[in-house]
Each structure stands twice: as C-alpha cells, then as structure tokens.
Design a protein around this motif. Structure first.
Motif, PDB file in Angstrom:
ATOM      1  N   LYS A  64       0.963  -1.066  -0.432  1.00 25.41           N
ATOM      2  CA  LYS A  64       0.336  -0.230   0.115  1.00 25.41           C
ATOM      3  C   LYS A  64       1.026   1.254   0.225  1.00 25.41           C
ATOM      4  O   LYS A  64       0.746   2.206  -0.544  1.00 25.41           O
ATOM      5  N   TYR A  65       2.170   1.433   0.859  1.00 25.55           N
ATOM      6  CA  TYR A  65       2.808   2.066   1.057  1.00 25.55           C
ATOM      7  C   TYR A  65       3.535   2.425  -0.236  1.00 25.55           C
ATOM      8  O   TYR A  65       4.164   3.486  -1.213  1.00 25.55           O
ATOM      9  N   PRO A  72       9.934   2.902  -6.759  1.00 27.73           N
ATOM     10  CA  PRO A  72      10.376   2.150  -7.467  1.00 27.73           C
ATOM     11  C   PRO A  72      10.128   1.328  -7.565  1.00 27.73           C
ATOM     12  O   PRO A  72      10.420   0.430  -9.179  1.00 27.73           O
ATOM     13  N   ASP A  73      11.128   0.586  -6.982  1.00 28.41           N
ATOM     14  CA  ASP A  73      11.321  -1.137  -6.452  1.00 28.41           C
ATOM     15  C   ASP A  73       9.756  -2.306  -6.268  1.00 28.41           C
ATOM     16  O   ASP A  73      10.244  -3.220  -5.912  1.00 28.41           O
ATOM     17  N   TYR A  74       8.300  -1.478  -6.613  1.00 29.96           N
ATOM     18  CA  TYR A  74       7.359  -1.721  -6.199  1.00 29.96           C
ATOM     19  C   TYR A  74       7.246  -3.272  -6.661  1.00 29.96           C
ATOM     20  O   TYR A  74       7.117  -4.104  -5.668  1.00 29.96           O
ATOM     21  N   GLU A  75       7.358  -3.466  -7.866  1.00 32.64           N
ATOM     22  CA  GLU A  75       7.348  -4.794  -9.017  1.00 32.64           C
ATOM     23  C   GLU A  75       7.384  -5.767  -8.313  1.00 32.64           C
ATOM     24  O   GLU A  75       7.580  -7.176  -8.248  1.00 32.64           O
ATOM     25  N   VAL A  76       9.353  -5.710  -8.243  1.00 31.49           N
ATOM     26  CA  VAL A  76       9.925  -6.544  -7.587  1.00 31.49           C
ATOM     27  C   VAL A  76       9.836  -7.120  -6.141  1.00 31.49           C
ATOM     28  O   VAL A  76       9.937  -8.666  -5.723  1.00 31.49           O
ATOM     29  N   SER A 121      15.507  -6.132   1.757  1.00 28.00           N
ATOM     30  CA  SER A 121      14.570  -5.481   0.602  1.00 28.00           C
ATOM     31  C   SER A 121      13.637  -4.436   1.739  1.00 28.00           C
ATOM     32  O   SER A 121      13.346  -3.046   0.975  1.00 28.00           O
ATOM     33  N   ASP A 122      13.633  -4.449   2.603  1.00 27.02           N
ATOM     34  CA  ASP A 122      12.494  -3.811   3.472  1.00 27.02           C
ATOM     35  C   ASP A 122      13.716  -2.590   3.472  1.00 27.02           C
ATOM     36  O   ASP A 122      13.261  -1.415   3.684  1.00 27.02           O
ATOM     37  N   LYS A 123      14.608  -3.474   3.980  1.00 27.03           N
ATOM     38  CA  LYS A 123      15.609  -1.910   4.439  1.00 27.03           C
ATOM     39  C   LYS A 123      15.620  -1.172   3.329  1.00 27.03           C
ATOM     40  O   LYS A 123      16.186   0.384   3.452  1.00 27.03           O
TER      41      LYS A 123
END
Length: 135
Positions: A64-65, A72-76, A121-123
């Motif tokens: 959501k965020y 920019p790396d949403y899809e991955v 990834s999250d960092k």
C-alpha cells in the motif's frame, strides 16, 4: 528459547512495519516452540494458517505504501512477497496431507527468508518511506 530474537538490526525505523515484523518473528518462534514440544499437528497447522494470513496482511501494508509513494522497486518487491506466500501455502498443503513434516528445514527457511527480506529488501524502501513522511 526463541529461534529469532528481535533486535534493532531488524528495524526499518517505521513503527507500524517494525511492529508487524515483530509479530511475524513471534509467530515463527511460536511454530518453533510447537515443534520443540511435539505439539499436535492441529496446533502447528493453526499457527501456519495464522502466519500465512498475517503475512498477507503485512505484505499488503508494505505494498500500500509502495503504491502510495510510487516506490520504484514495487514490482520486484511484490513478486518476492507472492513467491513467499506460495511457498508457505504449498508447505501447508503438504503438511496437512501428510506428505511433508514440520522440520528444521522449514523453520530455517522461514527464519532466513524473513531476516534476509527485512535486512535486504525492506531496509531498501525504509529511507524512501521516511522521506515521504512515514515513521
């Protein structure tokens, strides 16, 4: 003794997401405890179900965020979430049917995936989210 002990090295410095990560760590520890104390298959399936549902909820929060801030790396990132959910559901099906058991391999997979996902990834998205006012 927990399989994973939460520490600041796992924090993304976003309260909502850190709390969700802590809950996931707790669920992995709960599954570990069930395994260590040879609790019934039903208890383990209940924990796995709870973890699968909560993981979907957590991933939807992150996504959501990502969409809101145009990360920019949403899809991955989304694909890695989908693959994880698929793997957990596949394990659950195998476990319920008796084809696979609750093993340290599964626990290590869950632990390693979560820790690696948070730290790698999250960092990556954390500073981006903070820049957009999330903390």
């Amino acid at each position: 003794m927990p399989l994973i002990t939460w520490s600041d090295k796992y924090s993304v410095n976003i309260k909502e997401i850190d709390e969700q990560h802590k809950k996931l760590v707790g669920m992995i520890n709960e599954l570990h405890d069930a395994m260590m104390h040879a609790k019934s298959k039903e208890v383990s399936v209940e924990i796995i179900d709870k973890m699968a549902e909560y993981t979907k909820y957590h991933f939807s929060t992150e996504e959501k965020y990502m969409k809101q801030f145009r990360y920019p790396d949403y899809e991955v990132h989304k694909i890695s979430h989908e693959k994880f959910v698929e793997q957990v559901l596949e394990f659950k099906k195998g476990y319920e049917s008796g084809k696979t058991g609750l093993t340290y391999d599964l626990l290590n997979f869950l632990k390693n995936w979560l820790v690696t996902h948070i730290q790698a990834s999250d960092k990556k998205y954390a500073p981006f989210f903070v820049e957009h006012g999330l903390n």
